[in-house]
Design an enzyme around this catalytic site. Structure first.
Site, PDB file in Angstrom:
ATOM      1  N   LYS A   9      10.244   2.043   3.761  1.00  0.00           N
ATOM      2  CA  LYS A   9      10.881   1.567   2.540  1.00  0.00           C
ATOM      3  C   LYS A   9      10.493   0.122   2.273  1.00  0.00           C
ATOM      4  CE  LYS A   9      15.546   0.946   0.581  1.00  0.00           C
ATOM      5  NZ  LYS A   9      15.512  -0.523   0.436  1.00  0.00           N
ATOM      6  N   LYS A  14       7.876  -4.005   7.294  1.00  0.00           N
ATOM      7  CA  LYS A  14       6.583  -3.458   7.732  1.00  0.00           C
ATOM      8  C   LYS A  14       5.566  -4.566   8.007  1.00  0.00           C
ATOM      9  CE  LYS A  14       5.867  -1.078   4.069  1.00  0.00           C
ATOM     10  NZ  LYS A  14       7.119  -1.549   3.416  1.00  0.00           N
ATOM     11  N   LYS A  40       1.733  -7.227  -3.730  1.00  0.00           N
ATOM     12  CA  LYS A  40       2.197  -8.604  -3.481  1.00  0.00           C
ATOM     13  C   LYS A  40       1.208  -9.365  -2.618  1.00  0.00           C
ATOM     14  CE  LYS A  40       6.181  -7.785  -1.523  1.00  0.00           C
ATOM     15  NZ  LYS A  40       6.055  -6.333  -1.357  1.00  0.00           N
ATOM     16  N   ASP A 126       7.372   4.003  -0.063  1.00  0.00           N
ATOM     17  CA  ASP A 126       7.410   5.437   0.122  1.00  0.00           C
ATOM     18  C   ASP A 126       6.096   6.064  -0.356  1.00  0.00           C
ATOM     19  OD1 ASP A 126       8.359   7.946   0.593  1.00  0.00           O
ATOM     20  OD2 ASP A 126      10.148   7.745  -0.644  1.00  0.00           O
TER      21      ASP A 126
END
Length: 272
Positions: A9, A14, A40, A126
């Site tokens: 998510k 991450k 980003k 996702d």
């Protein structure tokens, strides 16, 4: 060469986890390449010490493809780690997923990536479109780690990613390599994640505690391995890196229903 990817998510940690694992692997002599697949372009910030200002899509927007050179898109970060950022479209314009496809295809065409012991793809959120699924679908990554907390919507994203892995496993080598728990300090979180991993027919390969040292390191644009190498948190990332190197417990996941997720969360008393 190991080809792995971190999914999960958005905002679950991450990139922080990926960068600390990359740093830990490099410090034991492994040649590591980390590829950020997020518009980003902040996956490699802690490794480079700054936001990458030359992404693959930036180059494609400003140059003809034939003019782009390897050195335009390949950057060297902490301890020699190869860093690449796919980049994304301008806000409100274009498809970020499509950007990943274009970026990875260009890397292939240029044979841009140096020889590595491990390539780590850090993929946004996702599996919601073909672009973000590309590392799974096209075999760029074969071992998928899902970063999740014990919060309901984080588990929901992890379960959807498991569905994507299962869908593509039948025609390739992609497998689920495990769940990486990134703690949000919700009640019974580690036990919940252990049970969730079992439901998906995989293992909880690490449980990363919530520690302010991570935020302090990020504020200094460094991984924990750089900022506080003697800390307990650094040891957590070292252990995870070693697990990733030796992990052979690769499975085809067994996703569950949303009702089952809600029941799991309610049993442990967590709230979204």
């Amino acid at each position: 060469m190991k080809k792995i990817a971190f999914y999960g998510k958005g905002g679950i940690g991450k990139s922080t986890t990926a960068s600390n694992v990359s740093a830990a692997l490099s410090l034991i002599g492994k040649r590591v390449c980390q590829i950020g697949c997020d518009p980003k372009n902040d996956s490699t910030r802690l490794l480079l010490g700054h936001i990458c200002k030359e992404t693959v899509l930036d180059q494609i927007r400003t140059k003809d493809a034939s003019e782009i050179k390897k050195e335009d898109i390949i950057h060297t970060g902490f301890n020699g780690i190869t860093c690449v950022e796919a980049g994304g479209p301008e806000p409100g314009v274009g498809c970020a997923g499509r950007g990943i496809i274009v970026a990875l295809q260009l890397l292939d065409r240029l044979h841009a990536l140096p020889e590595s012991d491990l390539i780590l793809y850090d993929v946004l959120g996702d599996v919601v479109c073909g672009g973000f699924a590309m590392p799974i679908r096209e075999g760029y990554a074969e071992e998928i780690y899902v970063v999740s907390s014990g919060e309901l919507m984080s588990l929901y994203a992890a379960n959807n990613i498991a569905k994507g892995i299962r869908r593509f496993a039948s025609r390739g080598k992609v497998r689920l390599a495990g769940i990486i728990g990134n703690s949000r300090k919700v009640p019974g979180e580690k036990e919940l994640l252990l049970e969730f991993a079992e439901m998906l027919h995989t293992k909880l390969v690490a449980f990363v505690p919530r520690d302010k040292i991570v935020n302090l390191a990020e504020n200094n644009r460094q991984t924990v391995l750089q900022y506080a190498p003697d800390s307990a948190q650094a040891d957590v990332y070292r252990k995870l890196a070693e697990t990733i190197l030796t992990n052979e417990n690769l499975t085809i996941p067994t996703p569950v229903s949303f009702d089952d997720l809600e029941k799991l969360v309610s049993r442990y008393g967590t709230e979204n």
